[in-house]
Design an enzyme around this catalytic site. Structure first.
Site, PDB file in Angstrom:
ATOM      1  N   CYS A 177      42.142  51.712  22.573  1.00  0.00           N
ATOM      2  CA  CYS A 177      41.903  50.408  21.919  1.00  0.00           C
ATOM      3  C   CYS A 177      41.424  50.545  20.488  1.00  0.00           C
ATOM      4  O   CYS A 177      41.471  49.573  19.734  1.00  0.00           O
ATOM      5  CB  CYS A 177      40.871  49.619  22.719  1.00  0.00           C
ATOM      6  SG  CYS A 177      41.561  49.067  24.270  1.00  0.00           S
TER       7      CYS A 177
HETATM    8  N1  CO8 Z   1      40.038  38.211  41.796  1.00  0.00           N
HETATM    9  C1  CO8 Z   1      38.950  37.826  42.496  1.00  0.00           C
HETATM   10  N2  CO8 Z   1      37.848  38.577  42.631  1.00  0.00           N
HETATM   11  C2  CO8 Z   1      37.856  39.799  42.067  1.00  0.00           C
HETATM   12  C3  CO8 Z   1      38.950  40.279  41.332  1.00  0.00           C
HETATM   13  C4  CO8 Z   1      40.075  39.433  41.215  1.00  0.00           C
HETATM   14  N3  CO8 Z   1      41.168  39.807  40.515  1.00  0.00           N
HETATM   15  N4  CO8 Z   1      38.668  41.515  40.864  1.00  0.00           N
HETATM   16  C5  CO8 Z   1      37.431  41.815  41.283  1.00  0.00           C
HETATM   17  N5  CO8 Z   1      36.932  40.774  42.016  1.00  0.00           N
HETATM   18  C6  CO8 Z   1      35.622  40.684  42.674  1.00  0.00           C
HETATM   19  C7  CO8 Z   1      35.056  42.053  42.990  1.00  0.00           C
HETATM   20  O1  CO8 Z   1      35.551  42.508  44.225  1.00  0.00           O
HETATM   21  C8  CO8 Z   1      33.579  41.791  43.015  1.00  0.00           C
HETATM   22  O2  CO8 Z   1      33.232  41.234  44.257  1.00  0.00           O
HETATM   23  P1  CO8 Z   1      31.808  41.598  44.928  1.00  0.00           P
HETATM   24  O3  CO8 Z   1      30.777  41.085  43.979  1.00  0.00           O
HETATM   25  O4  CO8 Z   1      31.876  40.867  46.230  1.00  0.00           O
HETATM   26  O5  CO8 Z   1      31.799  43.086  45.041  1.00  0.00           O
HETATM   27  C9  CO8 Z   1      33.391  40.693  41.965  1.00  0.00           C
HETATM   28  O6  CO8 Z   1      34.685  40.090  41.799  1.00  0.00           O
HETATM   29  C10 CO8 Z   1      32.895  41.207  40.648  1.00  0.00           C
HETATM   30  O7  CO8 Z   1      33.702  42.348  40.236  1.00  0.00           O
HETATM   31  P2  CO8 Z   1      33.405  43.192  38.963  1.00  0.00           P
HETATM   32  O8  CO8 Z   1      31.970  43.580  38.941  1.00  0.00           O
HETATM   33  O9  CO8 Z   1      34.441  44.263  38.834  1.00  0.00           O
HETATM   34  O10 CO8 Z   1      33.701  42.062  37.841  1.00  0.00           O
HETATM   35  P3  CO8 Z   1      33.200  42.037  36.368  1.00  0.00           P
HETATM   36  O11 CO8 Z   1      32.392  40.822  36.168  1.00  0.00           O
HETATM   37  O12 CO8 Z   1      32.652  43.341  35.886  1.00  0.00           O
HETATM   38  O13 CO8 Z   1      34.580  41.802  35.578  1.00  0.00           O
HETATM   39  C11 CO8 Z   1      36.089  43.097  34.220  1.00  0.00           C
HETATM   40  C12 CO8 Z   1      35.621  42.768  35.631  1.00  0.00           C
HETATM   41  C13 CO8 Z   1      36.726  41.834  33.639  1.00  0.00           C
HETATM   42  C14 CO8 Z   1      37.135  44.196  34.278  1.00  0.00           C
HETATM   43  C15 CO8 Z   1      34.902  43.527  33.348  1.00  0.00           C
HETATM   44  O14 CO8 Z   1      34.139  44.492  34.002  1.00  0.00           O
HETATM   45  C16 CO8 Z   1      35.285  44.070  31.982  1.00  0.00           C
HETATM   46  O15 CO8 Z   1      36.063  43.485  31.237  1.00  0.00           O
HETATM   47  N6  CO8 Z   1      34.640  45.156  31.600  1.00  0.00           N
HETATM   48  C17 CO8 Z   1      34.870  45.722  30.260  1.00  0.00           C
HETATM   49  C18 CO8 Z   1      35.988  46.640  30.377  1.00  0.00           C
HETATM   50  C19 CO8 Z   1      36.586  46.955  29.062  1.00  0.00           C
HETATM   51  O16 CO8 Z   1      36.337  46.435  28.007  1.00  0.00           O
HETATM   52  N7  CO8 Z   1      37.469  47.868  29.157  1.00  0.00           N
HETATM   53  C20 CO8 Z   1      38.228  48.246  28.047  1.00  0.00           C
HETATM   54  C21 CO8 Z   1      39.574  48.455  28.597  1.00  0.00           C
HETATM   55  S1  CO8 Z   1      40.774  48.433  27.413  1.00  0.00           S
HETATM   56  C22 CO8 Z   1      40.849  49.930  26.611  1.00  0.00           C
HETATM   57  O17 CO8 Z   1      39.954  50.627  26.393  1.00  0.00           O
HETATM   58  C23 CO8 Z   1      42.195  50.354  26.225  1.00  0.00           C
HETATM   59  C24 CO8 Z   1      42.725  51.310  27.189  1.00  0.00           C
HETATM   60  C25 CO8 Z   1      44.101  51.694  26.814  1.00  0.00           C
HETATM   61  C26 CO8 Z   1      45.055  50.545  26.904  1.00  0.00           C
HETATM   62  C27 CO8 Z   1      45.754  50.502  28.180  1.00  0.00           C
HETATM   63  C28 CO8 Z   1      46.869  49.463  28.168  1.00  0.00           C
HETATM   64  C29 CO8 Z   1      47.290  49.115  29.561  1.00  0.00           C
END
Ligand code: CO8
Length: 373
Positions: A156
Site C-alpha cells: 500500500c
Molecule cells: N460479515 C459479518 N461479520 C464478520 C465479517 C463479515 N464479512 N468478517 C468478520 N466478521 C465478524 C468476526 O467474526 C467477528 O465476530 P466475533 O466478534 O463474534 O468474533 C467480528 O465480526 C469482528 O471481526 P474483526 O475483529 O475481524 O473486525 P474488525 O472490526 O477488526 O474489522 C477489518 C475488520 C475491517 C479488516 C479491520 O480489522 C481493518 O480494516 N483493519 C486494518 C487492516 C488494514 O489496514 N490492512 C491493510 C491492508 S491493505 C495493504 O496493506 C495492502 C496489501 C497489498 C494489497 C493487496 C491487494 C489485494
C-alpha cells in the site's frame, strides 16, 4: 538541489461496479453451498460451518460501500469466486499497462506535457501481473516516453515510496520529469471465499507527474517540501504468491497465495507507528498538524483514518480535512491516497499545505508534505 513539484494527476476508474449487497449475496450463496456439501462432516464436528457475511458489518467495520473491478465475470459466481481474466498474447498491451496508460494520459494533460517530455516512469503498486519485462517499460513504449522505467512494490505504500524515489531522481538530476503510475488489480489477489477479507479491495489506476519546478508548464502545481519512508517487518498482512509456488506443487494453490491478514492486529500495531511517523515528519519540518489544510490518507479503513486525524487534530475534524474515497473505491492498495489527492486538491490556495500518506503491508508507511504554488 532542484525543487520538485507535482504538476498533474490522473485517475482511471474501472468499468464494473460491485455493491456490498451483491458481494454479500454471492458470498452467502457460497456459504450455503459449502455447508450443504459438508453437512455430514459439519454434523460430526470434523469441519467448521462457514458463517454469513453482512453488508452492515462491512460498512461499519471498514466504511466500504462499493468497489470497481476491471472484470466482474466470475467474482459473484459462488462456483468461481475470482475474476475470469483471459490471458492476452505477448504482443497485446497488458491489462495493467492499459489501466496505467489511461491514468497517465490524464496526468500528462493536466501537467500540459507530451509523453516524450517524460524521462522516467515508475510503476509502483502492490502487485505486477508479471515479473519481467517491467510494466513501466511496456508503458514507456506505448506512450513514447524517453529515458528509462522500472517497477517497484511496497504494497500500500508503493505510491508514496515512488514519489520519494521520483523526488530524489529529479533533485539529483537523474531525471527531470517523472510519471509515477499505480495500476492496482487487487481483485486478482482477493480470496472472495474469505469472510474476513472478501469485501476489502477494488481495482483502479492513478498517476502523478513530478517535475523540476523550473521546467513546469502548468502553473497549477504543488511543491514537494519533504518525503519520509518507514518500514518494519510484519507477517500480519501477507501474500505468498511467487515463482517458488510451482516448486512445491502440494501447496501451490493454497489460500496463503492470496491476500490474507490479521486485521485487528494490523489496526493495533500500525496506528502507533503511523502517529510516530507523522509526528516525526512534521517535527523535522517544524510544522504542526494545524498548519495543514488537508490530509490525503491511505484508504484502507475509515475508522483507522478517523483515529489518525483525531490524534493529529483533536475531536473537531471536518470531512474536508481528511476526505474519504474508500466508500466508493474500497481499499485500492497504493492508489487510495492518490485518488483522494486527485479528487480533493482543486480548492487549494497558494501557500496552503497538504499531507499525503499511505500505510500498510511490510509494515510500511510513507508521507509527503505538499505546498500549493
Ligand atoms: N460479515 C459479518 N461479520 C464478520 C465479517 C463479515 N464479512 N468478517 C468478520 N466478521 C465478524 C468476526 O467474526 C467477528 O465476530 P466475533 O466478534 O463474534 O468474533 C467480528 O465480526 C469482528 O471481526 P474483526 O475483529 O475481524 O473486525 P474488525 O472490526 O477488526 O474489522 C477489518 C475488520 C475491517 C479488516 C479491520 O480489522 C481493518 O480494516 N483493519 C486494518 C487492516 C488494514 O489496514 N490492512 C491493510 C491492508 S491493505 C495493504 O496493506 C495492502 C496489501 C497489498 C494489497 C493487496 C491487494 C489485494
Amino acid at each position: 538541489m532542484r525543487q520538485v513539484v507535482i504538476s498533474g494527476s490522473g485517475l482511471f476508474t474501472p468499468p464494473h461496479s460491485i455493491t456490498n449487497d451483491a458481494l454479500v449475496e454471492s458470498f452467502n450463496a457460497y456459504v450455503d453451498m459449502f455447508n450443504g456439501e459438508h453437512a455430514g462432516l459439519i454434523e460430526q464436528g470434523h469441519v467448521a460451518p462457514l458463517a454469513y457475511s453482512s453488508s452492515e458489518f462491512i460498512e461499519k467495520a471498514s466504511g466500504i460501500k462499493h468497489r470497481y473491478v476491471m472484470v466482474k465475470e466470475g467474482i459473484l459466481d459462488p462456483e468461481v469466486m475470482m475474476p475470469l481474466i483471459p490471458e492476452r498474447g505477448s504482443d497485446a498491451i497488458s491489462l495493467q499497462a492499459e489501466m496505467g496508460i489511461e491514468a497517465a494520459i490524464m496526468a500528462l494533460e493536466q501537467a500540459k506535457l507530451k509523453a516524450e517530455q517524460i524521462d522516467l516512469i515508475i510503476v509502483a503498486c502492490a502487485y505486477t501481473q508479471r515479473a519481467y519485462p517491467a510494466m513501466a517499460i511496456e508503458i514507456q513504449r506505448a506512450l513514447g516516453t524517453r529515458g528509462y522505467g522500472y517497477d517497484m512494490q511496497v504494497a500500500c505504500s508503493s505510491a508514496t515510496f515512488a514519489i520519494a524515489a521520483a523526488t530524489n531522481a529529479i533533485a539529483t538530476g537523474a531525471a527531470l520529469r517523472v510519471l509515477v503510475i499505480n495500476p492496482e488489480i487487487c481483485s486478482a489477489q482477493v480470496n472472495y471465499r474469505d469472510r474476513d477479507s472478501h469485501f476489502i479491495f477494488g481495482d483502479v489506476a492513478t498517476a502523478l507527474v513530478l517535475e523540476d519546478q523550473s521546467l513546469a508548464q502548468s502553473d497549477n502545481h504543488f511543491t514537494i517540501l519533504s518525503t519520509r519512508c518507514f518500514t518494519d517487518y510484519s507477517n500480519n498482512i501477507r501474500s505468498n504468491f511467487g515463482f517458488l509456488n510451482r516448486c512445491d506443487p502440494s501447496t501451490a494453490h493454497q489460500a496463503d497465495k492470496l491476500f490474507h491478514q490479521q486485521g485487528r492486529k494490523v489496526f493495533k500495531e500500525l496506528l502507533p507507528m503511523i502517529y510516530q511517523h507523522l509526528d516525526e515528519h512534521l517535527a523535522e519540518n517544524s510544522l504542526t498538524p494545524q498548519a495543514f489544510k488537508r490530509f490525503w490518507l491511505h484508504q484502507a479503513n475509515i475508522n483507522m483514518n478517523q483515529f489518525v486525524v483525531k490524534k493529529l487534530l483533536g475531536d473537531e475534524v471536518t470531512p474536508a480535512q481528511a476526505p474519504v474515497v474508500l466508500d466508493q473505491y474500497a481499499n485500492t492498495a497504493s492508489a487510495g491516497s492518490v485518488i483522494a489527492f486527485h479528487q480533493f486538491s482543486d480548492d487549494f490556495k497558494t501557500g496552503e499545505l497538504g499531507l499525503l500518506s499511505s500505510f500498510g503491508a511490510g509494515y510500511s508507511i510513507g508521507s509527503v508534505i505538499l505546498q500549493k504554488q
